[in-house]
Design a protein around this motif. Structure first.
Motif, PDB file in Angstrom:
ATOM      1  N   ASN A  53      44.393  22.651  42.963  1.00  0.00           N
ATOM      2  CA  ASN A  53      43.710  22.422  41.688  1.00  0.00           C
ATOM      3  C   ASN A  53      44.574  22.752  40.477  1.00  0.00           C
ATOM      4  OD1 ASN A  53      41.217  21.472  42.677  1.00  0.00           O
ATOM      5  ND2 ASN A  53      40.662  23.545  43.263  1.00  0.00           N
ATOM      6  N   GLY A  54      45.862  23.023  40.713  1.00  0.00           N
ATOM      7  CA  GLY A  54      46.772  23.300  39.601  1.00  0.00           C
ATOM      8  C   GLY A  54      46.517  24.633  38.929  1.00  0.00           C
ATOM      9  N   GLN A  55      46.080  25.624  39.680  1.00  0.00           N
ATOM     10  CA  GLN A  55      45.782  26.942  39.130  1.00  0.00           C
ATOM     11  C   GLN A  55      46.616  27.989  39.857  1.00  0.00           C
ATOM     12  OE1 GLN A  55      41.583  27.271  39.772  1.00  0.00           O
ATOM     13  NE2 GLN A  55      41.075  25.849  38.128  1.00  0.00           N
ATOM     14  N   VAL A  56      46.706  29.162  39.262  1.00  0.00           N
ATOM     15  CA  VAL A  56      47.432  30.266  39.878  1.00  0.00           C
ATOM     16  C   VAL A  56      46.566  31.510  39.854  1.00  0.00           C
ATOM     17  CG1 VAL A  56      49.731  29.403  39.273  1.00  0.00           C
ATOM     18  CG2 VAL A  56      48.542  30.909  37.703  1.00  0.00           C
ATOM     19  N   SER A  57      46.873  32.436  40.747  1.00  0.00           N
ATOM     20  CA  SER A  57      46.149  33.708  40.746  1.00  0.00           C
ATOM     21  C   SER A  57      47.072  34.799  40.236  1.00  0.00           C
ATOM     22  CB  SER A  57      45.657  34.040  42.157  1.00  0.00           C
ATOM     23  OG  SER A  57      46.756  34.257  43.009  1.00  0.00           O
ATOM     24  N   ILE A  58      46.484  35.743  39.505  1.00  0.00           N
ATOM     25  CA  ILE A  58      47.251  36.883  39.009  1.00  0.00           C
ATOM     26  C   ILE A  58      46.446  38.143  39.284  1.00  0.00           C
ATOM     27  CG2 ILE A  58      48.487  35.581  37.232  1.00  0.00           C
ATOM     28  CD1 ILE A  58      46.520  36.700  35.181  1.00  0.00           C
ATOM     29  N   THR A  59      47.123  39.262  39.281  1.00  0.00           N
ATOM     30  CA  THR A  59      46.443  40.529  39.514  1.00  0.00           C
ATOM     31  C   THR A  59      45.729  40.972  38.241  1.00  0.00           C
ATOM     32  OG1 THR A  59      48.346  41.850  38.843  1.00  0.00           O
ATOM     33  CG2 THR A  59      48.207  41.225  41.187  1.00  0.00           C
ATOM     34  N   SER A  60      44.855  41.937  38.379  1.00  0.00           N
ATOM     35  CA  SER A  60      44.123  42.464  37.227  1.00  0.00           C
ATOM     36  C   SER A  60      45.068  43.083  36.216  1.00  0.00           C
ATOM     37  CB  SER A  60      43.098  43.504  37.678  1.00  0.00           C
ATOM     38  OG  SER A  60      42.140  42.917  38.507  1.00  0.00           O
ATOM     39  N   GLU A  61      46.112  43.753  36.706  1.00  0.00           N
ATOM     40  CA  GLU A  61      47.088  44.378  35.811  1.00  0.00           C
ATOM     41  C   GLU A  61      47.821  43.326  34.985  1.00  0.00           C
ATOM     42  OE1 GLU A  61      49.464  46.493  38.613  1.00  0.00           O
ATOM     43  OE2 GLU A  61      48.031  48.131  38.805  1.00  0.00           O
ATOM     44  N   GLU A  62      48.230  42.227  35.632  1.00  0.00           N
ATOM     45  CA  GLU A  62      48.911  41.155  34.911  1.00  0.00           C
ATOM     46  C   GLU A  62      47.976  40.539  33.872  1.00  0.00           C
ATOM     47  OE1 GLU A  62      51.981  39.387  38.275  1.00  0.00           O
ATOM     48  OE2 GLU A  62      49.869  38.776  38.327  1.00  0.00           O
TER      49      GLU A  62
END
Length: 171
Positions: A53-62
């Motif tokens: 879907n053209g998305q990325v995951s990041i951590t809460s800290e980021e």
């Protein structure tokens, strides 16, 4: 409804409830429980879904770091805009005072039979006489001007206080 009608209705309800209850008890519960079992989703599946879907995951800290950076940028832009505005005001201050003197907006409002105070307030706001029709309407109600509004045409202008406007349309 007669006594016989009520008895027939009650008998129908009992029969319908019995049929539904029997169907429920005799049906296969295993298919219903199989659908409700939780399926475990792996991290790999989540990443594949996001990538497709053209998305990325990041951590809460980021995410928090990105928010902090965005806030800093907004603060910097605001301070730059404020400095530019102050500089512009200083250079154009004499011109603005002359323009303000010339910027008197007059309007002839016609109040017809059946108009409410909120309609009158809306007309005044649409013609730039007042900033908020809601506030003016509330002022009229709080100070009992809403019962004394007269029919006719009244000349009003921008910059009049709510008191002056109310007196103008309640003469």
């Amino acid at each position: 409804m007669s006594k016989l009608g009520f008895q027939a209705f009650a008998a129908g309800m009992i029969v319908a409830t019995s049929v539904l209850g029997g169907t429920y008890l005799l049906s296969d519960h295993q298919s219903a429980t199989a659908d409700s079992e939780k399926k475990e989703v792996t991290e790999k599946q989540v990443n594949q879904f996001l990538k497709s879907n053209g998305q990325v995951s990041i951590t809460s800290e980021e995410y928090e770091e990105l928010l902090a950076l965005k806030k800093e940028e907004v603060v910097q832009e605001d301070s730059e805009n404020q400095q530019q505005t102050e500089t512009a005001k200083e250079t154009e201050q004499p011109k603005e005072t002359e323009e303000k003197k010339e910027e008197v907006i007059k309007y002839n409002i016609t109040i017809k039979e059946g108009m409410t105070t909120s309609e009158v307030s809306d007309v005044l706001e649409q013609n730039a006489i007042i900033a908020s029709s809601f506030e003016f309407d509330q002022y009229l109600i709080k100070n009992n001007f809403h019962t004394r509004v007269q029919l006719g045409t009244f000349e009003v202008q921008k910059g009049m206080t709510f008191q002056q406007l109310a007196e103008a349309i309640t003469r």
